[in-house]
Design a protein around this motif. Sequence first.
Motif, PDB file in Angstrom:
ATOM      1  N   ARG A   4       0.757  -1.649  -0.107  1.00 12.71           N
ATOM      2  CA  ARG A   4       0.296   0.252  -0.266  1.00 12.71           C
ATOM      3  C   ARG A   4       1.081   0.994   0.108  1.00 12.71           C
ATOM      4  N   ASP A   5       1.636   1.172   0.606  1.00 11.04           N
ATOM      5  CA  ASP A   5       2.958   2.275   0.857  1.00 11.04           C
ATOM      6  C   ASP A   5       3.495   3.151  -0.290  1.00 11.04           C
ATOM      7  N   ASN A   6       3.140   2.204  -1.961  1.00 14.79           N
ATOM      8  CA  ASN A   6       3.629   2.534  -2.961  1.00 14.79           C
ATOM      9  C   ASN A   6       2.732   2.357  -3.648  1.00 14.79           C
ATOM     10  N   MET A   7       1.962   3.300  -2.929  1.00 14.61           N
ATOM     11  CA  MET A   7       0.003   3.084  -4.262  1.00 14.61           C
ATOM     12  C   MET A   7      -0.832   4.199  -3.895  1.00 14.61           C
ATOM     13  N   THR A   8       0.413   5.331  -3.451  1.00 15.84           N
ATOM     14  CA  THR A   8       0.055   6.953  -2.812  1.00 15.84           C
ATOM     15  C   THR A   8      -0.633   7.506  -4.025  1.00 15.84           C
ATOM     16  N   CYS A   9      -0.668   7.326  -5.673  1.00 15.89           N
ATOM     17  CA  CYS A   9       0.052   7.671  -6.581  1.00 15.89           C
ATOM     18  C   CYS A   9      -1.935   7.134  -7.657  1.00 15.89           C
ATOM     19  N   LEU A  10      -2.434   6.100  -6.828  1.00 17.88           N
ATOM     20  CA  LEU A  10      -3.522   4.659  -7.446  1.00 17.88           C
ATOM     21  C   LEU A  10      -4.634   5.782  -8.236  1.00 17.88           C
ATOM     22  N   VAL A  11      -4.827   6.503  -6.957  1.00 16.94           N
ATOM     23  CA  VAL A  11      -6.479   7.709  -6.983  1.00 16.94           C
ATOM     24  C   VAL A  11      -5.535   8.727  -8.738  1.00 16.94           C
ATOM     25  N   LYS A  12      -4.585   8.672  -8.880  1.00 17.56           N
ATOM     26  CA  LYS A  12      -4.571   9.349  -9.736  1.00 17.56           C
ATOM     27  C   LYS A  12      -4.265   8.358 -11.456  1.00 17.56           C
ATOM     28  N   LYS A  13      -3.968   7.271 -10.784  1.00 19.60           N
ATOM     29  CA  LYS A  13      -3.979   6.252 -11.864  1.00 19.60           C
ATOM     30  C   LYS A  13      -5.602   5.982 -12.454  1.00 19.60           C
ATOM     31  N   ILE A  14      -6.192   6.003 -11.888  1.00 20.28           N
ATOM     32  CA  ILE A  14      -7.769   5.356 -11.264  1.00 20.28           C
ATOM     33  C   ILE A  14      -8.522   7.064 -12.639  1.00 20.28           C
ATOM     34  N   ALA A  15      -8.335   7.876 -12.169  1.00 19.52           N
ATOM     35  CA  ALA A  15      -8.594   9.245 -13.091  1.00 19.52           C
ATOM     36  C   ALA A  15      -8.284   8.999 -14.144  1.00 19.52           C
ATOM     37  N   ARG A  16      -7.020   8.659 -14.578  1.00 14.72           N
ATOM     38  CA  ARG A  16      -6.427   8.856 -16.035  1.00 14.72           C
ATOM     39  C   ARG A  16      -7.179   7.707 -17.119  1.00 14.72           C
ATOM     40  N   GLN A  17      -7.273   6.676 -16.314  1.00 11.18           N
ATOM     41  CA  GLN A  17      -7.892   5.607 -16.214  1.00 11.18           C
ATOM     42  C   GLN A  17      -9.703   5.840 -17.080  1.00 11.18           C
ATOM     43  N   ALA A  18     -10.069   6.371 -16.113  1.00  9.39           N
ATOM     44  CA  ALA A  18     -11.215   6.953 -16.134  1.00  9.39           C
ATOM     45  C   ALA A  18     -11.519   7.522 -17.721  1.00  9.39           C
ATOM     46  N   LEU A  19     -10.752   8.615 -17.976  1.00  8.32           N
ATOM     47  CA  LEU A  19     -10.408   9.477 -19.133  1.00  8.32           C
ATOM     48  C   LEU A  19     -10.449   9.274 -19.820  1.00  8.32           C
TER      49      LEU A  19
END
Length: 253
Positions: A4-19
């Motif tokens: 989990r400590d390597n997933m701080t940008c996961l929400v950004k990845k989700i947003a980019r993938q949604a786009l």
Amino acid sequence: MMPRDNMTCLVKKIARQALVTFRNPFAVGEANKAFLENQTKLKTLMTEVRAEDLKLVARKVDSSLISPPHSPPVTYMHICETDTFSMGVFLLKSGASIPLHDHPGMHGMLKVMYGKVRITCFDRVDKPPTATSSSDTPFSPPFQKGALRLSVLRSTGEYTEESEPCMLSPDRDNLHQIDAVDGPTAFLDILAPPYDPDDERDCHYYKVLDPVVDTEAKKTESQNQKEVWLMEISQPADFWCGGEPYPGPEVSI
């Protein structure tokens, strides 16, 4: 699954993938292979996300004990929004509900961050109420046929943080009610495109009336689908949504 400590940008990845998934409205649909592949990638990312990735702290205590008596039953944390999609977090008090509502022409994904929700999904039936005879509905005035929607109770299920995302499309599970079960709950929500009354994507609320009683209904029920009449109503007086600051990683698109 990565730490989990390597997933701080996961929400950004989700947003980019949604786009990427929803940016071309003419390519969005189950008939498009590229869309389905991108939707699967988005679902995979949504499956991975947890409350700590959004810096959410689970509210284990009934929020009515720590909130003003007239505080909203549901609050929303805005994360980001474009013309393509919106993303945010809904937080429900213990016992709260988001009433039965629709998402006209929209796709969506819902992933529980903590707690448990019960989601009851309906699909519209193509046969319009105005095409039926008066004997086809068990209702008389003050119910107006124009306000009725013939629908199918598609599913009822409970979701936790360990569950896969609940998904909706313009034609599948598009109407649903969300209830908090056994305490407060929160879920990450993506809608594509966002609500926009100026583009005929306004939210409508419904009340479930008695089941349809006719031959076709019996046939449908034999296939584990129950036809019901839904009546469009105003936003229920006991439901309103407030706002809360989003504490997680900033997302800019």
